[in-house]
Motif scaffolding. Structure first.
Motif, PDB file in Angstrom:
ATOM      1  N   ILE A   3       0.815  -1.154   0.156  1.00  0.00           N
ATOM      2  CA  ILE A   3       0.016  -0.174   0.029  1.00  0.00           C
ATOM      3  C   ILE A   3       0.820   1.247   0.119  1.00  0.00           C
ATOM      4  CG2 ILE A   3      -1.804   1.340   1.416  1.00  0.00           C
ATOM      5  CD1 ILE A   3      -2.606  -1.250   2.453  1.00  0.00           C
ATOM      6  N   LYS A   4       0.613   2.123  -1.029  1.00  0.00           N
ATOM      7  CA  LYS A   4       1.494   3.340  -1.180  1.00  0.00           C
ATOM      8  C   LYS A   4       1.128   4.638  -0.018  1.00  0.00           C
ATOM      9  CE  LYS A   4       1.977   2.562  -6.069  1.00  0.00           C
ATOM     10  NZ  LYS A   4       0.888   1.271  -6.328  1.00  0.00           N
ATOM     11  N   GLY A   5      -0.220   4.779   0.266  1.00  0.00           N
ATOM     12  CA  GLY A   5      -0.408   5.951   0.950  1.00  0.00           C
ATOM     13  C   GLY A   5      -0.477   5.488   2.626  1.00  0.00           C
ATOM     14  N   THR A   6      -0.951   6.530   3.018  1.00  0.00           N
ATOM     15  CA  THR A   6      -1.178   6.630   4.605  1.00  0.00           C
ATOM     16  C   THR A   6      -2.234   6.332   5.000  1.00  0.00           C
ATOM     17  OG1 THR A   6      -1.714   8.802   4.463  1.00  0.00           O
ATOM     18  CG2 THR A   6       0.804   8.118   4.738  1.00  0.00           C
ATOM     19  N   SER A   7      -3.260   5.994   4.124  1.00  0.00           N
ATOM     20  CA  SER A   7      -4.750   5.647   4.444  1.00  0.00           C
ATOM     21  C   SER A   7      -5.343   5.046   3.105  1.00  0.00           C
ATOM     22  CB  SER A   7      -5.707   7.191   4.906  1.00  0.00           C
ATOM     23  OG  SER A   7      -5.545   7.796   3.881  1.00  0.00           O
ATOM     24  N   CYS A   8      -6.471   4.190   3.287  1.00  0.00           N
ATOM     25  CA  CYS A   8      -7.158   3.708   2.242  1.00  0.00           C
ATOM     26  C   CYS A   8      -8.752   4.015   2.125  1.00  0.00           C
ATOM     27  CB  CYS A   8      -6.851   2.216   2.388  1.00  0.00           C
ATOM     28  SG  CYS A   8      -5.092   1.697   2.355  1.00  0.00           S
ATOM     29  N   LEU A   9      -9.148   4.329   1.109  1.00  0.00           N
ATOM     30  CA  LEU A   9     -10.594   4.284   0.754  1.00  0.00           C
ATOM     31  C   LEU A   9     -10.841   2.460   0.246  1.00  0.00           C
ATOM     32  CD1 LEU A   9     -13.345   5.119   0.060  1.00  0.00           C
ATOM     33  CD2 LEU A   9     -12.535   5.683  -2.035  1.00  0.00           C
ATOM     34  N   ILE A  10     -11.811   2.085   1.012  1.00  0.00           N
ATOM     35  CA  ILE A  10     -11.951   0.570   0.720  1.00  0.00           C
ATOM     36  C   ILE A  10     -13.361   0.394   0.241  1.00  0.00           C
ATOM     37  CG2 ILE A  10     -12.216  -1.744   1.619  1.00  0.00           C
ATOM     38  CD1 ILE A  10      -9.847  -0.677   3.765  1.00  0.00           C
ATOM     39  N   SER A  11     -13.758   0.212  -1.051  1.00  0.00           N
ATOM     40  CA  SER A  11     -15.106  -0.210  -1.630  1.00  0.00           C
ATOM     41  C   SER A  11     -14.941  -1.281  -2.615  1.00  0.00           C
ATOM     42  CB  SER A  11     -15.351   1.363  -2.242  1.00  0.00           C
ATOM     43  OG  SER A  11     -16.575   1.155  -2.621  1.00  0.00           O
ATOM     44  N   GLY A  12     -15.838  -1.008  -3.657  1.00  0.00           N
ATOM     45  CA  GLY A  12     -15.975  -2.042  -4.610  1.00  0.00           C
ATOM     46  C   GLY A  12     -17.448  -2.306  -4.830  1.00  0.00           C
ATOM     47  N   GLY A  13     -17.594  -3.285  -6.104  1.00  0.00           N
ATOM     48  CA  GLY A  13     -18.780  -3.117  -6.723  1.00  0.00           C
ATOM     49  C   GLY A  13     -20.137  -3.878  -5.721  1.00  0.00           C
ATOM     50  N   CYS A  14     -21.324  -3.620  -6.153  1.00  0.00           N
ATOM     51  CA  CYS A  14     -22.274  -4.029  -5.253  1.00  0.00           C
ATOM     52  C   CYS A  14     -22.783  -5.490  -5.726  1.00  0.00           C
ATOM     53  CB  CYS A  14     -23.486  -3.076  -4.957  1.00  0.00           C
ATOM     54  SG  CYS A  14     -22.974  -1.543  -4.140  1.00  0.00           S
ATOM     55  N   ASP A  15     -23.467  -5.933  -4.920  1.00  0.00           N
ATOM     56  CA  ASP A  15     -24.091  -7.175  -5.272  1.00  0.00           C
ATOM     57  C   ASP A  15     -25.650  -6.797  -5.524  1.00  0.00           C
ATOM     58  OD1 ASP A  15     -25.544  -6.984  -2.652  1.00  0.00           O
ATOM     59  OD2 ASP A  15     -24.760  -8.913  -1.996  1.00  0.00           O
ATOM     60  N   LEU A  16     -26.472  -7.578  -5.589  1.00  0.00           N
ATOM     61  CA  LEU A  16     -28.009  -7.110  -6.087  1.00  0.00           C
ATOM     62  C   LEU A  16     -28.608  -6.671  -5.034  1.00  0.00           C
ATOM     63  CD1 LEU A  16     -28.838 -10.045  -8.571  1.00  0.00           C
ATOM     64  CD2 LEU A  16     -27.800  -7.769  -9.233  1.00  0.00           C
ATOM     65  N   THR A  17     -28.110  -6.825  -3.846  1.00  0.00           N
ATOM     66  CA  THR A  17     -28.762  -6.217  -2.670  1.00  0.00           C
ATOM     67  C   THR A  17     -28.364  -4.833  -1.943  1.00  0.00           C
ATOM     68  OG1 THR A  17     -27.308  -7.079  -1.044  1.00  0.00           O
ATOM     69  CG2 THR A  17     -29.125  -8.499  -1.785  1.00  0.00           C
ATOM     70  N   GLY A  18     -27.417  -4.503  -2.758  1.00  0.00           N
ATOM     71  CA  GLY A  18     -26.878  -3.086  -2.612  1.00  0.00           C
ATOM     72  C   GLY A  18     -25.384  -2.872  -1.557  1.00  0.00           C
ATOM     73  N   LYS A  19     -25.029  -4.244  -1.371  1.00  0.00           N
ATOM     74  CA  LYS A  19     -23.969  -4.083  -0.432  1.00  0.00           C
ATOM     75  C   LYS A  19     -22.557  -4.462  -1.031  1.00  0.00           C
ATOM     76  CE  LYS A  19     -25.357  -7.433   2.187  1.00  0.00           C
ATOM     77  NZ  LYS A  19     -25.601  -8.679   3.190  1.00  0.00           N
ATOM     78  N   VAL A  20     -21.664  -3.978  -0.421  1.00  0.00           N
ATOM     79  CA  VAL A  20     -20.457  -4.344  -1.241  1.00  0.00           C
ATOM     80  C   VAL A  20     -19.923  -5.794  -0.188  1.00  0.00           C
ATOM     81  CG1 VAL A  20     -17.836  -3.841  -1.379  1.00  0.00           C
ATOM     82  CG2 VAL A  20     -19.592  -2.165  -1.861  1.00  0.00           C
TER      83      VAL A  20
END
Length: 285
Positions: free
Chosen positions: A64-81
């Motif tokens: 990891i290059k940075g000092t913090s991370c945004l963690i997300s991704g694509g959703c499933d069909l219920t709207g959750k990652v």
């Protein structure tokens, strides 16, 4: 040059004369699903996932290059990652970094498991059922589902940063004011506004963003409704002249922070007596 009105006066009365400027070059964006997304929302279509680092490419803390991370991704069909089966890996590579999670509509037990690892949870908050159905493709979800999840996030997590996307329904305002009203009822510590951007190869690619005047009016109304709550103009907003005009108006209407503001907005802030406080991470960190 815009005129200063009630929103500016409210800002002066309730906040120190500072503008927080986020330049998030130290925050690495990570997708736990790579480029995959089951929902394929009308405004995104998975486009933005391709610009994120896939989690599978990060095996040790030093990756990891940075000092913090945004963690997300694509959703499933219920709207959750689906981040639950990635928590062990994320914990292993975290080190002393801070994590900002953006994971959609989680259930209570999932939120309990996520909470110890999340320094902040960013949560898209909607106030219109039609937008949830037509833009986000969630046929069986409603505003009440978003309120329920928001309550649970606030119950278990250290910090929650609600986001409202202005014009999410193809550039038309559709529930943004209701979203602000409901958040005011529920309670909040901060609020981030982003603005719909027509994106190539998506269902909404030929739509126009909302008029700058519409966005500005919403910002001013929110400043009046939430006089003590820090308001931020986030990273997602249209470029070019639109951005220049909006950033300037946001300063004059009492915004507390802007991600990557235009030079004229910075100049105007200083003319109005605001000192510039730079941060190098995601605006909610």
């Amino acid at each position: 040059m815009g005129s200063l009105g009630l929103a500016w006066q409210i800002r002066q009365q309730n906040f120190a004369p500072e503008l927080f400027v986020a330049k998030p070059q130290q925050t690495e964006s990570i997708s736990v699903t790579g480029a995959a997304c089951a929902l394929q929302c009308a405004h995104c279509g998975g486009h933005y996932l391709s610009k994120m680092t896939p989690l599978e490419a990060l095996q040790v803390e030093e990756d990891i290059k940075g000092t913090s991370c945004l963690i997300s991704g694509g959703c499933d069909l219920t709207g959750k990652v689906n981040v639950m089966d990635k928590l062990e890996q994320l914990s292993r590579i975290k080190g002393d970094r801070r994590y900002n999670f953006h994971v959609g509509l989680l259930e209570e037990e999932e939120i309990k498991r996520l909470a110890p690892l999340a320094d902040v949870v960013s949560f898209d908050f909607l106030g219109d059922n039609r937008t949830i159905r037509e833009t986000l493709k969630l046929e069986n979800k409603s505003v009440e589902d978003y309120i329920k999840c928001y309550r649970l996030l606030r119950k278990y997590c250290k910090q929650v940063a609600p986001h409202i996307c202005v014009g999410l329904h193809g550039g038309q305002l559709s529930g943004e004011r209701e979203a602000v009203r409901r958040l005011a009822e529920e309670g909040l510590e901060r609020l981030i506004f982003i603005v719909f951007m027509p994106t190539k190869n998506t269902e909404y690619e030929s739509c126009r963003p909302p008029e700058v005047e519409e966005v500005t009016a919403l910002l001013a109304e929110t400043r009046a409704l939430l006089p003590n709550i820090p308001l931020t103009l986030g990273c997602m907003r249209p470029p070019g002249n639109y951005r220049a005009e909006l950033d300037l108006a946001a300063v004059e209407n009492g915004i507390n922070g802007i991600v990557q503001p235009t030079p004229k907005a910075l100049e105007r802030a200083q003319e109005l007596g605001l000192s510039i406080k730079n941060t190098w991470e995601c605006c909610v960190l």
